[in-house]
Design a protein around this motif. Structure first.
Motif, PDB file in Angstrom:
ATOM      1  N   GLN A  72      -4.566   4.930  -4.144  1.00  0.00           N
ATOM      2  CA  GLN A  72      -4.995   3.894  -5.081  1.00  0.00           C
ATOM      3  C   GLN A  72      -4.200   4.042  -6.377  1.00  0.00           C
ATOM      4  N   ILE A 104       1.606   4.459   1.192  1.00  0.00           N
ATOM      5  CA  ILE A 104       1.255   5.294   2.350  1.00  0.00           C
ATOM      6  C   ILE A 104       2.400   6.269   2.586  1.00  0.00           C
ATOM      7  N   SER A 112      -1.548  -2.214   7.846  1.00  0.00           N
ATOM      8  CA  SER A 112      -2.968  -2.550   7.666  1.00  0.00           C
ATOM      9  C   SER A 112      -3.865  -1.566   8.412  1.00  0.00           C
ATOM     10  N   LYS A 113      -3.349  -1.035   9.527  1.00  0.00           N
ATOM     11  CA  LYS A 113      -4.143  -0.043  10.273  1.00  0.00           C
ATOM     12  C   LYS A 113      -4.219   1.288   9.534  1.00  0.00           C
ATOM     13  N   LEU A 114      -3.272   1.501   8.632  1.00  0.00           N
ATOM     14  CA  LEU A 114      -3.237   2.778   7.899  1.00  0.00           C
ATOM     15  C   LEU A 114      -3.717   2.621   6.455  1.00  0.00           C
ATOM     16  N   GLN A 115      -4.317   1.466   6.200  1.00  0.00           N
ATOM     17  CA  GLN A 115      -4.747   1.142   4.838  1.00  0.00           C
ATOM     18  C   GLN A 115      -5.659   2.232   4.258  1.00  0.00           C
ATOM     19  N   HIS A 116      -6.460   2.846   5.125  1.00  0.00           N
ATOM     20  CA  HIS A 116      -7.403   3.855   4.630  1.00  0.00           C
ATOM     21  C   HIS A 116      -6.690   5.082   4.048  1.00  0.00           C
ATOM     22  N   LEU A 117      -5.405   5.239   4.372  1.00  0.00           N
ATOM     23  CA  LEU A 117      -4.647   6.385   3.853  1.00  0.00           C
ATOM     24  C   LEU A 117      -3.941   6.059   2.531  1.00  0.00           C
ATOM     25  N   PRO A 120       0.828  -1.201   0.000  1.00  0.00           N
ATOM     26  CA  PRO A 120       0.000   0.000   0.000  1.00  0.00           C
ATOM     27  C   PRO A 120       0.868   1.260   0.000  1.00  0.00           C
TER      28      PRO A 120
END
Lengths: 287, 151
Positions: free
Chosen positions: B145, B106, B137-142, B104
């Protein structure tokens, strides 16, 4: 200023004499990432690995022309940059946010041919890397150290065989910053990729070409010279397990021994952003 | 011990006191020194002279290849049988190799801060890949894409 560097790669299957748009390797895209339109995006370089000689064509309606654009002959089995050489001043092609580059290859009729494009984002919101320039390197460098890894590439045209930089020798000093000047490969492929936390998990890369070891050994340092802007990536050994090296190549796959030339830096000198004399929004990076 | 004789000029040299112009010695000297008058490339018999039998002037020198042993694999110098075996081995390795995971994207500043916090919590110098992935995984929302082109 959240600067980011990314190598994007792709492959064409059995292109023959027909210009064939590349399929982007998994996790990469030839569409430029979305950025503030006021912040520049640059194509710094491109290269290709063809088993049979062909043509690499990069075009977009937003670049010079959409007919032939940037078109270069690719000689067989020689993965060398086609946009500038080491020790030269280089010229960067401006790119535009969310523009879909058309990257095409001709080549062999029964093989996978591959190509890569190296893109610099002056300001990519949501991602950033740590980059230094040569003056900073010389002022803060301590010891040279090489990182050697063995990568078993896949034969699909995607990046494969990612291994952590400490997978062969775990000799980095704890919690220490290291600058990556460039690297060497003993086997020909398209691109050696370096991915890590300190580059926001974007992949950096250099041509996987064993005959131009003098060019790739300090690839990022040469880019820094060529573009006069900080492009030497820095990573922390605290992130060694999540800093990986992989290779993208053609259908032959192969086992690659990759050496990264690194310099240990003085502790606490490299901040979170780039360090050096970069000028944003200029006519060329570093202008 | 016989005394060493130091000649004034080589045998056949036109300036040597014992040279007879037109003598075989003189003609041989001329032949040997034509190259210095740009008449020929190298003295006769020189290994690089164009007319030296068996010279290697047409031998291609390619990167990674020993020109005297072109049968050896480029860059490695392996014998053909050994190289073929390694190619087979590599083929098997490639068949079992995995494509690299897509990490990801980030922001390094955000991610490094979170990882530093985790390292401090665990009192370790470096996290394992699994521990790093747990933080990511905890920061996946950041995560950014993959870019999509505007039509």
């Amino acid at each position: 200023m959240p600067r980011a560097l990314e190598v994007v790669a792709g492959f064409a299957t059995n292109p023959g004499a027909t210009f064939t748009a590349l399929t982007a390797s998994t996790g990469t895209s030839f569409t430029v990432r979305n950025t503030d339109p006021g912040k520049a995006v640059w194509m710094l370089d491109a290269w290709a690995f063809n088993a049979t000689a062909g043509e690499l064509r990069i075009r977009s309606t937003k670049l010079h022309d959409f007919q032939q654009g940037i078109r270069n002959r690719i000689t067989a089995a020689l993965t060398v940059p086609v946009h500038g050489g080491h020790n030269n001043s280089m010229y960067a092609q401006r790119l535009y946010a969310q523009d879909a580059l058309t990257v095409e290859l001709t080549g062999g009729g029964a093989e996978i041919d591959t190509a890569s494009v190296l893109i610099l984002y002056e300001d990519l919101q949501g991602a950033s890397g740590r980059f230094i320039d040569n003056a900073f390197l010389k002022a803060n460098g301590l010891n040279e150290v090489t990182i050697e890894v063995t990568v078993a590439a896949v034969a699909t045209g995607n990046f494969g065989g990612a291994v952590a930089i400490n997978s062969t020798n775990d000799n980095l000093i704890a919690n220490t910053d290291y600058a990556i000047l460039g690297g060497l490969t003993d086997t020909r492929g398209d691109t050696v990729g370096i991915t890590g936390i300190d580059f926001s998990n974007l992949r950096l890369g250099f041509p996987a070409e064993p005959t131009i070891r003098d060019t790739t050994v300090n690839w990022f340092q040469a880019l820094t010279f060529g573009f006069n802007t900080p492009l030497i990536p820095v990573f922390s050994s605290a992130n060694k397990a999540a800093t990986t090296v992989d290779v993208q190549t053609n259908g032959a796959g192969g086992t690659y021994i990759v050496n990264l030339l690194c310099v240990q830096l003085q502790p606490g000198k490299v901040g979170p952003g780039l360090t050096g004399a970069a000028v944003a929004g200029s006519a060329q990076p570093g202008a | 011990m016989s005394p060493q004789i130091e000649r004034d000029f080589p045998i056949g040299h036109p300036a040597a006191v014992d040279t007879v112009i037109g003598s075989p010695e003189h003609l041989a000297w001329i032949e040997q020194h034509k190259f210095s008058e740009n008449v020929r490339d190298f003295p006769p018999g020189h290994p690089k002279a164009a007319d030296t039998a068996g010279n290697l002037n047409a031998l291609p020198v390619r990167a990674g290849v020993d020109p005297h042993n072109p049968q050896l694999e480029e860059f490695t110098g392996r014998q053909p049988a050994q190289a073929a075996a390694v190619r087979e081995w590599n083929k098997a390795e490639a068949a079992g190799a995995h494509e690299s995971p897509v990490m990801p994207v980030i922001d390094a500043q955000v991610l490094n801060a979170a990882l530093a916090e985790e390292r401090a919590r665990l009192h370790v110098d470096a996290l394992t890949m699994e521990q790093t992935q747990a933080v990511m995984s905890k920061l996946q929302h950041l995560a950014l894409q993959l870019p999509v082109a505007i039509p």
